[in-house]
Design a protein around this motif. Sequence first.
Motif, PDB file in Angstrom:
ATOM      1  N   GLU A 204       0.833  -1.205   0.000  1.00 14.71           N
ATOM      2  CA  GLU A 204       0.000   0.000   0.000  1.00 14.71           C
ATOM      3  C   GLU A 204       0.871   1.261   0.000  1.00 14.71           C
ATOM      4  O   GLU A 204       0.613   2.226  -0.736  1.00 14.71           O
ATOM      5  N   ASN A 205       1.906   1.249   0.822  1.00 12.74           N
ATOM      6  CA  ASN A 205       2.822   2.378   0.898  1.00 12.74           C
ATOM      7  C   ASN A 205       3.538   2.598  -0.440  1.00 12.74           C
ATOM      8  O   ASN A 205       3.625   3.727  -0.937  1.00 12.74           O
ATOM      9  N   PHE A 206       4.017   1.520  -1.034  1.00 16.13           N
ATOM     10  CA  PHE A 206       4.747   1.612  -2.299  1.00 16.13           C
ATOM     11  C   PHE A 206       3.843   2.140  -3.411  1.00 16.13           C
ATOM     12  O   PHE A 206       4.237   3.028  -4.180  1.00 16.13           O
TER      13      PHE A 206
ATOM     14  N   GLY B 116      14.915   5.111  -5.624  1.00 17.86           N
ATOM     15  CA  GLY B 116      13.641   5.596  -5.126  1.00 17.86           C
ATOM     16  C   GLY B 116      13.692   6.661  -4.062  1.00 17.86           C
ATOM     17  O   GLY B 116      12.666   6.937  -3.427  1.00 17.86           O
ATOM     18  N   GLY B 117      14.848   7.308  -3.861  1.00 14.98           N
ATOM     19  CA  GLY B 117      14.899   8.310  -2.811  1.00 14.98           C
ATOM     20  C   GLY B 117      15.620   9.592  -3.165  1.00 14.98           C
ATOM     21  O   GLY B 117      15.368  10.635  -2.568  1.00 14.98           O
ATOM     22  N   PHE B 118      16.521   9.517  -4.152  1.00 16.04           N
ATOM     23  CA  PHE B 118      17.346  10.668  -4.495  1.00 16.04           C
ATOM     24  C   PHE B 118      17.069  11.147  -5.917  1.00 16.04           C
ATOM     25  O   PHE B 118      16.856  10.346  -6.826  1.00 16.04           O
ATOM     26  N   GLU B 119      17.127  12.465  -6.084  1.00 10.99           N
ATOM     27  CA  GLU B 119      17.050  13.067  -7.403  1.00 10.99           C
ATOM     28  C   GLU B 119      18.461  13.356  -7.903  1.00 10.99           C
ATOM     29  O   GLU B 119      19.443  13.126  -7.186  1.00 10.99           O
TER      30      GLU B 119
ATOM     31  N   LYS C 118      14.736  13.263  -1.509  1.00 10.56           N
ATOM     32  CA  LYS C 118      13.358  13.733  -1.586  1.00 10.56           C
ATOM     33  C   LYS C 118      12.645  13.555  -0.236  1.00 10.56           C
ATOM     34  O   LYS C 118      12.919  12.608   0.511  1.00 10.56           O
ATOM     35  N   GLN C 119      11.716  14.442   0.039  1.00 12.63           N
ATOM     36  CA  GLN C 119      10.914  14.336   1.260  1.00 12.63           C
ATOM     37  C   GLN C 119       9.882  13.229   1.096  1.00 12.63           C
ATOM     38  O   GLN C 119       9.278  13.081   0.032  1.00 12.63           O
ATOM     39  N   THR C 120       9.660  12.446   2.137  1.00 14.89           N
ATOM     40  CA  THR C 120       8.787  11.282   2.068  1.00 14.89           C
ATOM     41  C   THR C 120       7.649  11.364   3.087  1.00 14.89           C
ATOM     42  O   THR C 120       7.626  12.238   3.952  1.00 14.89           O
ATOM     43  N   HIS C 121       6.745  10.409   2.998  1.00 15.56           N
ATOM     44  CA  HIS C 121       5.727  10.218   4.019  1.00 15.56           C
ATOM     45  C   HIS C 121       6.371   9.546   5.235  1.00 15.56           C
ATOM     46  O   HIS C 121       7.515   9.072   5.163  1.00 15.56           O
ATOM     47  N   PRO C 122       5.663   9.471   6.361  1.00 14.73           N
ATOM     48  CA  PRO C 122       6.219   8.816   7.552  1.00 14.73           C
ATOM     49  C   PRO C 122       6.583   7.352   7.285  1.00 14.73           C
ATOM     50  O   PRO C 122       6.038   6.717   6.370  1.00 14.73           O
TER      51      PRO C 122
ATOM     52  N   THR D  13      10.672   4.039   4.182  1.00 11.89           N
ATOM     53  CA  THR D  13       9.763   5.055   3.642  1.00 11.89           C
ATOM     54  C   THR D  13       9.530   4.778   2.153  1.00 11.89           C
ATOM     55  O   THR D  13       8.608   4.070   1.798  1.00 11.89           O
ATOM     56  N   ALA D  14      10.381   5.328   1.284  1.00 16.53           N
ATOM     57  CA  ALA D  14      10.162   5.198  -0.157  1.00 16.53           C
ATOM     58  C   ALA D  14      11.237   4.393  -0.875  1.00 16.53           C
ATOM     59  O   ALA D  14      10.972   3.795  -1.916  1.00 16.53           O
TER      60      ALA D  14
END
Length: 219
Positions: free
Chosen positions: A56-58, A100-103, A109-113, A142-143
């Motif tokens: 669900e998170n993904f 999935g985390g860096f640009e 990148k900012q993520t959800h909890p 997180t992501a």
Amino acid sequence: MRKISLLFGALLLACLLVLPCGAQAQGGPNPVVIFETTLGRFIVMLYPGEAPATVENFMRYVDEGFYDGTLFHRVVTDKDFRQKSLAGGNPIPYNIIQGGGFEMGMRLKQTHPPIPNESSRAMSNKQGTIAMARGTAPDSATAQFFINVKDNPAFDYRDQKDPRDETKIISHPGYTAFGKVIRGWDVVEAISRVETSRMGQHENVPVKPVFIIKAYRPQ
């Protein structure tokens, strides 16, 4: 009769491509996500029956377009551990591509909890599975995700007896594997073979950036 056989074969193939093994099939087709990358396309199938909160998170990040433009910022192979061993270290080997985390420019990148760790019920980190990356704390994913380029059993949840008291069991949370690559394995392997170097505090960063152009559900 031949037409009926061909139709049955086509339907069976379709079921194998979109349905999971076992009872999960009763809940309908498993989610599928397509990754368009700078080195080609690969497709993953997700297993909510084994890791519901993780899937669900993904999918939340996928549907928000969060992964679009993010890097595969970490590629770790056997070669890296051979080099560390020669330098006097004794690391546990593993083989992954992580993203999935860096640009671009290694901007985080900012993520959800963060989400709960589901490794105790999830599948094993076998070759081809996709799993959530996390920090030292078990419930910190997180992501960011990684794909197991080879079997990585050290990432699985396990229980073992306490060496100081064999009546007690110590649990070791793992990394939650929640899907697997079903198409485009050659692309995953191509990413795993890129040249890497250190970039600031980050190790194993591809010298030539490899990034996700778009991650999305098929129409």
